[in-house]
Scaffold this active site. Structure first.
Site, PDB file in Angstrom:
ATOM      1  CD  GLU A  50       1.256  -3.924   5.867  1.00 31.42           C
ATOM      2  OE1 GLU A  50       1.996  -3.190   6.559  1.00 31.42           O
ATOM      3  OE2 GLU A  50       0.145  -3.559   5.433  1.00 31.42           O
ATOM      4  CG  ASP A  96       2.586   0.705   8.006  1.00 32.28           C
ATOM      5  OD1 ASP A  96       2.363  -0.068   7.068  1.00 32.28           O
ATOM      6  OD2 ASP A  96       1.708   1.063   8.817  1.00 32.28           O
ATOM      7  CD  GLU A 144      -3.054  -1.533   5.574  1.00 26.69           C
ATOM      8  OE1 GLU A 144      -3.205  -2.462   6.394  1.00 26.69           O
ATOM      9  OE2 GLU A 144      -2.567  -0.415   5.886  1.00 26.69           O
ATOM     10  CG  ASP A 187      -2.962   3.986   2.395  1.00 30.93           C
ATOM     11  OD1 ASP A 187      -2.494   2.929   1.925  1.00 30.93           O
ATOM     12  OD2 ASP A 187      -3.792   4.005   3.324  1.00 30.93           O
ATOM     13  CG  HIS A 240      -0.385   0.120   2.537  1.00 26.33           C
ATOM     14  ND1 HIS A 240      -0.068   1.333   3.117  1.00 26.33           N
ATOM     15  CD2 HIS A 240      -0.076  -0.818   3.466  1.00 26.33           C
ATOM     16  CE1 HIS A 240       0.404   1.142   4.324  1.00 26.33           C
ATOM     17  NE2 HIS A 240       0.424  -0.156   4.576  1.00 26.33           N
TER      18      HIS A 240
END
Length: 425
Positions: free
Chosen positions: A186, A123, A157, A94, A92
């Site tokens: 992740e 992250d 996400e 975002d 992701h």
């Protein structure tokens, strides 16, 4: 047998650092969904130069999607020289808001002391960059590989993934025969394989009252006081019961091996938008509470919900004028990929070669986009594996270690070799 592949990753260290810093410099803050398109286009441009076919896909009609904040995802695909399985790396793009307490610019991509700092470094833009480097190194080392490789940069996400992986999964992007194996980089620590996550039920509880003049509250019915009774009942009955529940799932950290519930927000009565003026004197006729209930593989969702509604129904019987409404916001079942699944074994082989030890197998305390791959795409050969320390996510001065990214990229490259070439030299 994989020296050439590992050397190819190592030679790209500077590129990996630069790519991570470049990705951080796109302030893809969610909400509201800033800079999604330029970040997706940046990824697309890089991968297109390396021969990937590119799709930019907007999650039209999904929560938050507007012309000002379009939910733009990128999916890149490279088909090998012969038929074979497809490995998909999904990250992701975002990030959450920066917040206060930073000692560096959160969107400058600062590199110092063997780390890359910035919001999203851990992250999970470091993981996205590591997966791209792993793929590029693999393609250089083994240009005649069979099968196909996909890389996606998806949105939202941090707010549930509905404009990103959920939307793409509904369009068939995470289902067989298009995709066989999914790795989500992740930040679960470089020597761990994350097999899945706990379940989640979000709900909004509203207590109801009757508006009246604040100087004569006896003429109305205060919804905030009713919510206070709900909170008191949760403290006395629900939280102790949840704390007694334990799971066999290898959830980290240890505290998350129990059932948990968080009070996400509470809103009742006068809003704060009167400032700098004064509020009007009213008895609040509504109070809303959002709960975030995380549940275990051993629990059933209907029982999880009933634990809450039983308390509310008891209050309705016992408390004068008490009434409520409850609305489901989100529900996701727990998921756990089997340890003998192909993608698990492939990444485990990479960890054993790079770190000379068996991996730790863990479950995430919170959900991530694996939930949509499983529930919508019905694809269960999916894990999370990537660089970064989970505890740094969403915190000030977030960072990812450069050596961690390099080592994780090596693990991912070896995993590709196992999945697409059966680990051949």
């Amino acid at each position: 047998m994989t020296d050439r592949l590992l050397q190819s990753v190592e030679a790209r260290t500077d590129d990996l650092v630069a790519l991570t810093a470049d990705l951080i410099r796109f302030p893809t803050v969610n909400p509201p969904g800033e800079a999604y398109r330029p970040c997706a286009e940046f990824i697309a441009k890089r991968l297109e130069k390396r021969g990937f076919g590119i799709e930019l896909i907007r999650g039209e009609g999904t929560p938050g999607d507007t012309d000002r904040y379009p939910r733009v995802n990128v999916v890149a695909r490279f088909d090998g020289r012969s038929p074979g399985p497809t490995v998909h790396f999904n990250s992701h793009i975002d990030v959450v808001e920066a917040g206060e307490g930073w000692t560096v610019d959160p969107f400058a991509g600062v590199v110092k002391d063997g780390r890359v700092y910035g919001r999203g470094a851990c992250d999970m833009k470091g993981g996205l960059a590591a997966s791209i480097i792993a793929v590029e190194a693999f393609m250089e080392a083994y240009p005649d590989f069979p099968g196909a490789i996909e890389i996606s940069g998806t949105v939202d996400e941090e707010s549930g993934g509905f404009g990103g992986v959920a939307y793409l999964a509904s369009k068939g992007y995470f289902s067989k025969p298009k995709v066989d194996h999914v790795i989500i980089p992740e930040p679960l620590n470089k020597e761990r394989i994350c097999l899945g996550h706990r379940g989640v039920w979000w709900a909004e509880i509203e207590t109801l009252g009757e508006i009246a003049h604040g100087s004569m509250p006896f003429l109305g019915d205060n919804a905030v006081r009713h919510m206070g009774a709900v909170l008191a009942a949760f403290e006395a009955d629900l939280f102790p019961a949840l704390d007694r529940k334990q799971t066999s799932m290898p959830v980290v950290p240890e505290g998350a091996r129990r059932s948990t519930m968080n009070i996400n927000s509470i809103h009742g009565g006068q809003t704060e938008d009167f400032r700098p003026g004064l509020p009007s004197p009213n008895v609040p006729d509504s109070c809303r509470l959002t709960i975030d209930r995380r549940f275990l593989l051993e629990e059933k969702l209907d029982e999880v919900k009933r634990e809450v509604t039983d308390i509310l129904d008891r209050l309705k019987r016992d408390r004068k004028k008490f009434d409520y409404r409850i609305r489901d916001v989100m529900e996701v079942q727990p998921t756990m990929t089997e340890r003998d699944a192909p993608v698990v074994k492939a990444v485990a082989e990479g960890i054993m070669q790079v770190f000379e030890r068996e991996p730790d197998y863990v479950i995430s305390p919170g959900t991530y986009d694996q939930k949509h791959v499983a529930r919508i795409g019905h694809l269960f050969d999916c894990i999370a594996y990537g660089p970064g320390i989970l505890d740094l996510a969403h915190r000030p001065d977030e960072w990812v270690g450069i050596e961690d990214m390099v080592q994780s990229a090596k693990v991912m490259a070896i995993g590709l070799n196992v999945l697409l070439r059966d680990g051949r030299s």
